[in-house]
Design a protein around this motif. Sequence first.
Motif, PDB file in Angstrom:
ATOM      1  N   GLY A 282      34.642  36.696  51.505  1.00  0.00           N
ATOM      2  CA  GLY A 282      33.355  36.325  52.099  1.00  0.00           C
ATOM      3  C   GLY A 282      32.140  36.971  51.465  1.00  0.00           C
ATOM      4  O   GLY A 282      31.065  37.019  52.074  1.00  0.00           O
ATOM      5  N   PHE A 283      32.273  37.473  50.222  1.00  0.00           N
ATOM      6  CA  PHE A 283      31.172  38.172  49.568  1.00  0.00           C
ATOM      7  C   PHE A 283      30.390  37.306  48.588  1.00  0.00           C
ATOM      8  O   PHE A 283      29.450  37.789  47.955  1.00  0.00           O
ATOM      9  CB  PHE A 283      31.689  39.405  48.813  1.00  0.00           C
ATOM     10  CG  PHE A 283      32.301  40.455  49.699  1.00  0.00           C
ATOM     11  CD1 PHE A 283      31.792  40.714  50.955  1.00  0.00           C
ATOM     12  CD2 PHE A 283      33.405  41.181  49.264  1.00  0.00           C
ATOM     13  CE1 PHE A 283      32.354  41.682  51.775  1.00  0.00           C
ATOM     14  CE2 PHE A 283      33.980  42.146  50.071  1.00  0.00           C
ATOM     15  CZ  PHE A 283      33.454  42.401  51.334  1.00  0.00           C
ATOM     16  N   LEU A 284      30.767  36.039  48.432  1.00  0.00           N
ATOM     17  CA  LEU A 284      30.117  35.214  47.418  1.00  0.00           C
ATOM     18  C   LEU A 284      28.629  35.025  47.715  1.00  0.00           C
ATOM     19  O   LEU A 284      27.807  35.000  46.798  1.00  0.00           O
ATOM     20  CB  LEU A 284      30.807  33.854  47.307  1.00  0.00           C
ATOM     21  CG  LEU A 284      30.386  33.002  46.101  1.00  0.00           C
ATOM     22  CD1 LEU A 284      30.704  33.733  44.799  1.00  0.00           C
ATOM     23  CD2 LEU A 284      31.073  31.650  46.118  1.00  0.00           C
ATOM     24  N   ASN A 285      28.269  34.907  48.992  1.00  0.00           N
ATOM     25  CA  ASN A 285      26.860  34.759  49.368  1.00  0.00           C
ATOM     26  C   ASN A 285      26.051  35.992  48.958  1.00  0.00           C
ATOM     27  O   ASN A 285      24.903  35.885  48.508  1.00  0.00           O
ATOM     28  CB  ASN A 285      26.734  34.531  50.874  1.00  0.00           C
ATOM     29  CG  ASN A 285      25.292  34.371  51.317  1.00  0.00           C
ATOM     30  OD1 ASN A 285      24.563  33.549  50.789  1.00  0.00           O
ATOM     31  ND2 ASN A 285      24.869  35.192  52.275  1.00  0.00           N
ATOM     32  N   VAL A 286      26.657  37.177  49.091  1.00  0.00           N
ATOM     33  CA  VAL A 286      25.982  38.420  48.696  1.00  0.00           C
ATOM     34  C   VAL A 286      25.805  38.457  47.183  1.00  0.00           C
ATOM     35  O   VAL A 286      24.738  38.819  46.675  1.00  0.00           O
ATOM     36  CB  VAL A 286      26.792  39.648  49.171  1.00  0.00           C
ATOM     37  CG1 VAL A 286      26.080  40.941  48.776  1.00  0.00           C
ATOM     38  CG2 VAL A 286      27.007  39.600  50.673  1.00  0.00           C
ATOM     39  N   VAL A 287      26.833  38.060  46.453  1.00  0.00           N
ATOM     40  CA  VAL A 287      26.758  38.017  44.988  1.00  0.00           C
ATOM     41  C   VAL A 287      25.696  37.011  44.551  1.00  0.00           C
ATOM     42  O   VAL A 287      24.967  37.232  43.581  1.00  0.00           O
ATOM     43  CB  VAL A 287      28.133  37.660  44.381  1.00  0.00           C
ATOM     44  CG1 VAL A 287      28.030  37.438  42.880  1.00  0.00           C
ATOM     45  CG2 VAL A 287      29.145  38.767  44.670  1.00  0.00           C
ATOM     46  N   ASP A 288      25.599  35.920  45.293  1.00  0.00           N
ATOM     47  CA  ASP A 288      24.575  34.901  45.038  1.00  0.00           C
ATOM     48  C   ASP A 288      23.179  35.521  45.144  1.00  0.00           C
ATOM     49  O   ASP A 288      22.310  35.309  44.290  1.00  0.00           O
ATOM     50  CB  ASP A 288      24.731  33.756  46.048  1.00  0.00           C
ATOM     51  CG  ASP A 288      23.888  32.542  45.701  1.00  0.00           C
ATOM     52  OD1 ASP A 288      22.960  32.674  44.888  1.00  0.00           O
ATOM     53  OD2 ASP A 288      24.140  31.462  46.248  1.00  0.00           O
ATOM     54  N   GLN A 289      22.963  36.319  46.184  1.00  0.00           N
ATOM     55  CA  GLN A 289      21.664  36.972  46.378  1.00  0.00           C
ATOM     56  C   GLN A 289      21.384  38.002  45.287  1.00  0.00           C
ATOM     57  O   GLN A 289      20.236  38.172  44.851  1.00  0.00           O
ATOM     58  CB  GLN A 289      21.631  37.645  47.753  1.00  0.00           C
ATOM     59  CG  GLN A 289      21.688  36.657  48.917  1.00  0.00           C
ATOM     60  CD  GLN A 289      21.740  37.371  50.256  1.00  0.00           C
ATOM     61  OE1 GLN A 289      20.796  38.063  50.649  1.00  0.00           O
ATOM     62  NE2 GLN A 289      22.848  37.224  50.974  1.00  0.00           N
ATOM     63  N   ILE A 290      22.431  38.694  44.835  1.00  0.00           N
ATOM     64  CA  ILE A 290      22.265  39.660  43.741  1.00  0.00           C
ATOM     65  C   ILE A 290      21.802  38.932  42.476  1.00  0.00           C
ATOM     66  O   ILE A 290      20.843  39.343  41.820  1.00  0.00           O
ATOM     67  CB  ILE A 290      23.593  40.401  43.462  1.00  0.00           C
ATOM     68  CG1 ILE A 290      23.941  41.323  44.632  1.00  0.00           C
ATOM     69  CG2 ILE A 290      23.508  41.206  42.162  1.00  0.00           C
ATOM     70  CD1 ILE A 290      25.328  41.939  44.542  1.00  0.00           C
ATOM     71  N   ALA A 291      22.490  37.843  42.143  1.00  0.00           N
ATOM     72  CA  ALA A 291      22.142  37.075  40.939  1.00  0.00           C
ATOM     73  C   ALA A 291      20.713  36.558  41.001  1.00  0.00           C
ATOM     74  O   ALA A 291      20.037  36.435  39.968  1.00  0.00           O
ATOM     75  CB  ALA A 291      23.124  35.918  40.761  1.00  0.00           C
ATOM     76  N   GLY A 292      20.242  36.269  42.210  1.00  0.00           N
ATOM     77  CA  GLY A 292      18.889  35.754  42.387  1.00  0.00           C
ATOM     78  C   GLY A 292      17.799  36.761  42.057  1.00  0.00           C
ATOM     79  O   GLY A 292      16.633  36.385  41.898  1.00  0.00           O
ATOM     80  N   THR A 293      18.149  38.046  41.957  1.00  0.00           N
ATOM     81  CA  THR A 293      17.153  39.075  41.633  1.00  0.00           C
ATOM     82  C   THR A 293      17.030  39.320  40.130  1.00  0.00           C
ATOM     83  O   THR A 293      16.162  40.074  39.700  1.00  0.00           O
ATOM     84  CB  THR A 293      17.518  40.416  42.315  1.00  0.00           C
ATOM     85  OG1 THR A 293      18.711  40.941  41.714  1.00  0.00           O
ATOM     86  CG2 THR A 293      17.737  40.244  43.808  1.00  0.00           C
ATOM     87  N   PHE A 294      17.895  38.670  39.338  1.00  0.00           N
ATOM     88  CA  PHE A 294      17.915  38.911  37.894  1.00  0.00           C
ATOM     89  C   PHE A 294      17.097  37.860  37.149  1.00  0.00           C
ATOM     90  O   PHE A 294      16.849  36.760  37.669  1.00  0.00           O
ATOM     91  CB  PHE A 294      19.355  38.903  37.367  1.00  0.00           C
ATOM     92  CG  PHE A 294      20.241  39.960  37.977  1.00  0.00           C
ATOM     93  CD1 PHE A 294      19.715  41.178  38.407  1.00  0.00           C
ATOM     94  CD2 PHE A 294      21.602  39.744  38.136  1.00  0.00           C
ATOM     95  CE1 PHE A 294      20.523  42.149  38.970  1.00  0.00           C
ATOM     96  CE2 PHE A 294      22.421  40.713  38.691  1.00  0.00           C
ATOM     97  CZ  PHE A 294      21.879  41.924  39.117  1.00  0.00           C
ATOM     98  N   PRO A 295      16.696  38.145  35.914  1.00  0.00           N
ATOM     99  CA  PRO A 295      15.936  37.173  35.108  1.00  0.00           C
ATOM    100  C   PRO A 295      16.760  35.907  34.846  1.00  0.00           C
ATOM    101  O   PRO A 295      17.998  35.941  34.864  1.00  0.00           O
ATOM    102  CB  PRO A 295      15.674  37.925  33.801  1.00  0.00           C
ATOM    103  CG  PRO A 295      15.830  39.370  34.141  1.00  0.00           C
ATOM    104  CD  PRO A 295      16.877  39.429  35.199  1.00  0.00           C
ATOM    105  N   SER A 296      16.069  34.811  34.593  1.00  0.00           N
ATOM    106  CA  SER A 296      16.766  33.552  34.321  1.00  0.00           C
ATOM    107  C   SER A 296      17.522  33.614  33.003  1.00  0.00           C
ATOM    108  O   SER A 296      18.583  33.001  32.835  1.00  0.00           O
ATOM    109  CB  SER A 296      15.780  32.383  34.300  1.00  0.00           C
ATOM    110  OG  SER A 296      14.747  32.631  33.352  1.00  0.00           O
TER     111      SER A 296
END
Length: 452
Positions: A163-177
């Motif tokens: 159930g951690f994929l949503n958290v990983v999704d949010q982490i990726a959203g903080t990084f440059p494109s």
Amino acid sequence: MDNKFQQYAINDTLIAALNRNGFVQPTPIQEQVIPKALRGASIVGQSQTGSGKTLAFLLPIINNINVGEDTLQAVITAPSRELANQIYKTATELLGEDNPVRVGRFVGGTDKQKQLRKLENHAVHIAIGTPGRILDLLRNGALTGFTVKTFVVDEADMTLDMGFLNVVDQIAGTFPSELQMMVFSATIPQKLQPFLKKYMHNPLIIELKPKTVIADTVDNWVISTKGQDPNRIIYQLLTIGEPYLVLIFANTKERVDEIHAYLKAQGIKAAKIHGGVEPRERRRVMKAVAQQKFQFVVATDLAARGIDIEGVSHVINAEIPTDNEFFIHRVGRTGRNGMSGTAITLYKPGEEHKLAELEHMGIHFDPKAIVRGEIVPGREWNRRATRTKKNERLSGTIYGMLKKEQKKRKPGYKNKVRKAAEKEAWFNNRVEKRNERRNAKRKNKAKGLDKA
């Protein structure tokens, strides 16, 4: 002997570290990943447990760190503390004492304030940790997401399952494109695809399918618990022969506690690891296991991929896992690096269909039994398959229902069909007995008339 990793133009400091740790020949996944990752490619890597994925992404990351920049440049997430700790341990072994690359470990269950104070004084180049703690540090600014160049999601399928994929999704959203992203996993479930498409554009897909589902150096046994105490069987397996290190897997925390208590009562010193054990105690136990202070470890599937211990001689499945993939991850703890190992699975009557599903995946079982303290060949678990097929004994109604429910593939369809078949069998049995009674009465009546 020449170190084969030199062909990838890895710096001399890392080559020396590889030599110190005995890494001289790349594994197939490392051969495929390392040269591409060094050039900055985004990768989806799929290969079996124990294939060397950790080194495949750590070497390029450490090699490409710009030590002249005092910034966070790479983030690696793992779904469990044990996995994150293992990656961190491998990274520190590669770095040694003199390497200027700074790596930090950030996992749940540890002192967050202490981590914050350290980050205020010294930024890290590489952050390794669990998704929740990494996201927390990114949100409060302790870690700087906008400077990250490489993001690794290790054990992606386990990340999804927990159930951690949503958290990983949010982490990726903080990084440059413009981000090098590498996702590694033993399997790539369909539910993972939207996440991959969201952050990865035309990634390099590297899929190494094993020649066999489990290593051919592993003896894969199966033992029926019919009429026996499973705990007693486990105890016997631990005391027959001379196993070097045994991992015993169960499906729930409660079952782990039960097995552990039973073994302790028999005078067996065993460690236990599951999500209910306090983080500090889990770290203490893991350290003790690594130091070979325990010969036996009882664990849940949470630890199946979190434990990376050398020299595991035996894996015992106290029960068949609820997910077939977990079977592969459990058994993958033994027979590594070409060494021999033994996997033993216990099953109850009525679980033959679960073994059939595993065999359909290409896993072959060798039946065994314990007789007078010795392990001997056992009866074939699927011996009934050579007789009349079960479906041939079903009525047209139930057989039609079976095919219909199989096509739907709804949860519980097997139980639904089984119960319907049992009900029909019960009804047919009643009808048959009633007819027998009626026929007996007719015969008796006929005898009476003959006598008259």
